[in-house]
Design a protein around this motif. Structure first.
Motif, mmCIF file in Angstrom:
data_model
loop_
_atom_site.group_PDB
_atom_site.id
_atom_site.type_symbol
_atom_site.label_atom_id
_atom_site.label_comp_id
_atom_site.label_asym_id
_atom_site.label_seq_id
_atom_site.Cartn_x
_atom_site.Cartn_y
_atom_site.Cartn_z
ATOM 1 N N ASN A 46 0.831 -1.209 0.000
ATOM 2 C CA ASN A 46 0.000 0.000 0.000
ATOM 3 C C ASN A 46 0.860 1.252 0.000
ATOM 4 O O ASN A 46 0.536 2.252 -0.657
ATOM 5 C CB ASN A 46 -0.917 -0.007 1.222
ATOM 6 C CG ASN A 46 -2.051 0.991 1.095
ATOM 7 O OD1 ASN A 46 -2.547 1.250 -0.002
ATOM 8 N ND2 ASN A 46 -2.479 1.552 2.212
ATOM 9 N N CYS A 47 1.969 1.209 0.719
ATOM 10 C CA CYS A 47 2.901 2.334 0.741
ATOM 11 C C CYS A 47 3.455 2.599 -0.655
ATOM 12 O O CYS A 47 3.509 3.744 -1.110
ATOM 13 C CB CYS A 47 4.039 2.044 1.722
ATOM 14 S SG CYS A 47 5.300 3.334 1.804
ATOM 15 N N PHE A 48 3.860 1.538 -1.356
ATOM 16 C CA PHE A 48 4.391 1.693 -2.715
ATOM 17 C C PHE A 48 3.314 2.230 -3.650
ATOM 18 O O PHE A 48 3.561 3.153 -4.442
ATOM 19 C CB PHE A 48 4.912 0.350 -3.219
ATOM 20 C CG PHE A 48 5.399 0.392 -4.646
ATOM 21 C CD1 PHE A 48 6.521 1.127 -4.992
ATOM 22 C CD2 PHE A 48 4.720 -0.299 -5.644
ATOM 23 C CE1 PHE A 48 6.965 1.176 -6.314
ATOM 24 C CE2 PHE A 48 5.156 -0.266 -6.954
ATOM 25 C CZ PHE A 48 6.280 0.474 -7.292
ATOM 26 N N TYR A 49 2.103 1.677 -3.551
ATOM 27 C CA TYR A 49 0.994 2.117 -4.400
ATOM 28 C C TYR A 49 0.702 3.606 -4.213
ATOM 29 O O TYR A 49 0.584 4.369 -5.186
ATOM 30 C CB TYR A 49 -0.245 1.284 -4.078
ATOM 31 C CG TYR A 49 -1.512 1.733 -4.775
ATOM 32 C CD1 TYR A 49 -1.776 1.359 -6.091
ATOM 33 C CD2 TYR A 49 -2.450 2.528 -4.115
ATOM 34 C CE1 TYR A 49 -2.934 1.765 -6.735
ATOM 35 C CE2 TYR A 49 -3.607 2.939 -4.748
ATOM 36 C CZ TYR A 49 -3.846 2.558 -6.053
ATOM 37 O OH TYR A 49 -4.991 2.972 -6.689
ATOM 38 N N LEU A 50 0.595 4.043 -2.962
ATOM 39 C CA LEU A 50 0.276 5.444 -2.687
ATOM 40 C C LEU A 50 1.446 6.368 -3.022
ATOM 41 O O LEU A 50 1.234 7.521 -3.407
ATOM 42 C CB LEU A 50 -0.121 5.607 -1.218
ATOM 43 C CG LEU A 50 -1.441 4.949 -0.825
ATOM 44 C CD1 LEU A 50 -1.702 5.102 0.666
ATOM 45 C CD2 LEU A 50 -2.613 5.536 -1.616
ATOM 46 N N ALA A 51 2.663 5.862 -2.894
ATOM 47 C CA ALA A 51 3.829 6.656 -3.280
ATOM 48 C C ALA A 51 3.805 6.941 -4.776
ATOM 49 O O ALA A 51 4.074 8.065 -5.217
ATOM 50 C CB ALA A 51 5.113 5.926 -2.903
ATOM 51 N N VAL A 52 3.471 5.925 -5.562
ATOM 52 C CA VAL A 52 3.369 6.110 -7.015
ATOM 53 C C VAL A 52 2.232 7.082 -7.353
ATOM 54 O O VAL A 52 2.384 7.952 -8.217
ATOM 55 C CB VAL A 52 3.152 4.756 -7.719
ATOM 56 C CG1 VAL A 52 2.896 4.958 -9.217
ATOM 57 C CG2 VAL A 52 4.356 3.848 -7.517
#
Length: 332
Positions: A222-228
């Motif tokens: 989720n962190c990677f998704y929201l960072a993108v």
């Protein structure tokens, strides 16, 4: 037991042994013999990390468990760490009634000027969190310009140079998550992107030290998704640097899925002015929003945008509203 050599101040080396202990999952060096060399009890060699014990002890690090900086060290646990003259004076004042005590000095730019969270830092972070949350009208409300100083102080505390031990990383990740979510709710992707990167790095470091469960992996993804998403908030971004961070920690296919989903999700949103991610904009937006708060008469977005454009122009910033950038969208 660790078998190695002790280094004396005169340069003499001699065979020596000491202990590595494990307390609540934390491993640390303890040398009771050297703490009692001069009679009485000292704590200079009580629960040290590898870097600290290596100052005058030699051993083969490949043969023994890794000992990282920790909060069970005597000096950390008892608030006897001084990183500058002010902290040293405070310790001396606080311990004025004690007949004997030791203080550990951490000098700027030292290789060892890294540490786990001090208790006072954790307490301050919790205090800042409570202050920000107390300002909200409801639990889903976003922070406002009034909370920016508290968010900034929290970020400074969290991002102080620290070692990557399990306990410190487990305290760092949720604090960085709170910062990213706070700035995303404030529609300040230019700020949130600054904290997604160290958050992803903390995840990958923690994965090297312990096994990640299902909830851990969900949080990481989720962190990677929201960072993108945040990186694509204003303009298309391939996020190659973020991909490089998570590569090896997430399967390549899963990375591509999350990357594509986040990028497609952002393309369906309204356009926003990229000037919002510049340092010039971020430096003045709190003052601008405070002026808007005092000047607005109604809570309509068009009034807010007109005032925002006017006050930003006073700072030499030309800002275009969503209404200008999305002529085919009806705003009220």
């Amino acid at each position: 037991m660790v078998v190695g050599e002790a280094l004396h101040e005169n340069g003499r080396r001699e065979p020596h042994s000491w202990n590595i202990t494990r307390i609540k999952g934390v491993t640390a060096h303890t040398d009771a013999a050297w703490d009692s060399r001069f009679g009485g009890a000292a704590y200079d060699y009580f629960n040290l990390c590898d870097a600290d014990i290596a100052a005058d002890h030699c051993f083969d690090t490949e043969l023994y468990p890794k000992c990282v900086p920790n909060k069970i060290n005597y000096f950390y646990k008892n608030g006897l760490i001084a990183r500058d003259e002010d902290e040293l004076r405070k310790i001396i004042a606080d311990k004025a009634d004690k007949p004997y005590y030791s203080v550990k000095l951490l000098f700027p730019f030292s290789r060892r000027n890294t540490m786990p969270f001090l208790q006072e830092d954790l307490e301050r972070i919790a205090e800042l969190y409570n202050i920000i949350e107390s300002h909200k009208e409801h639990e889903y409300a976003s922070p406002t310009y009034m909370d920016s100083p508290y968010l900034s102080e929290m970020a400074e505390l969290v991002l102080r140079r620290r070692d990557n031990d399990i306990e410190t990383l487990e305290e760092t990740i949720p604090a960085l998550w709170y910062l990213t979510q706070a700035y995303d709710k404030m529609c300040r992707a230019g700020m949130s992107v600054k904290y997604y990167t160290p958050q992803l790095q903390a995840h990958t470091e923690l994965m090297k030290l312990r096994e990640y469960g299902i909830e851990d992996m969900e949080g990481f993804e989720n962190c990677f998704y929201l960072a993108v998403k945040a990186r694509n908030y204003y303009e298309p971004d391939d996020c190659s640097d973020l991909v490089a961070i998570v590569s090896g920690s997430l399967p390549d296919e899963r990375i591509r899925e999350l990357l594509f989903s986040a990028q497609e999700n952002r393309r369906g949103f309204i356009k926003n002015d990229p000037v919002e991610k510049t340092e010039e904009y971020l430096a003045v937006i709190d003052k601008v929003e405070e002026k808007i708060d005092k000047a607005k008469q109604m809570n309509f977005c068009l009034e807010y945008w007109n005032l925002k454009a006017q006050f930003l122009f006073e700072h030499g910033i030309l800002w275009r509203s969503p209404a200008q950038l999305n002529p085919g969208v009806m705003f009220d």
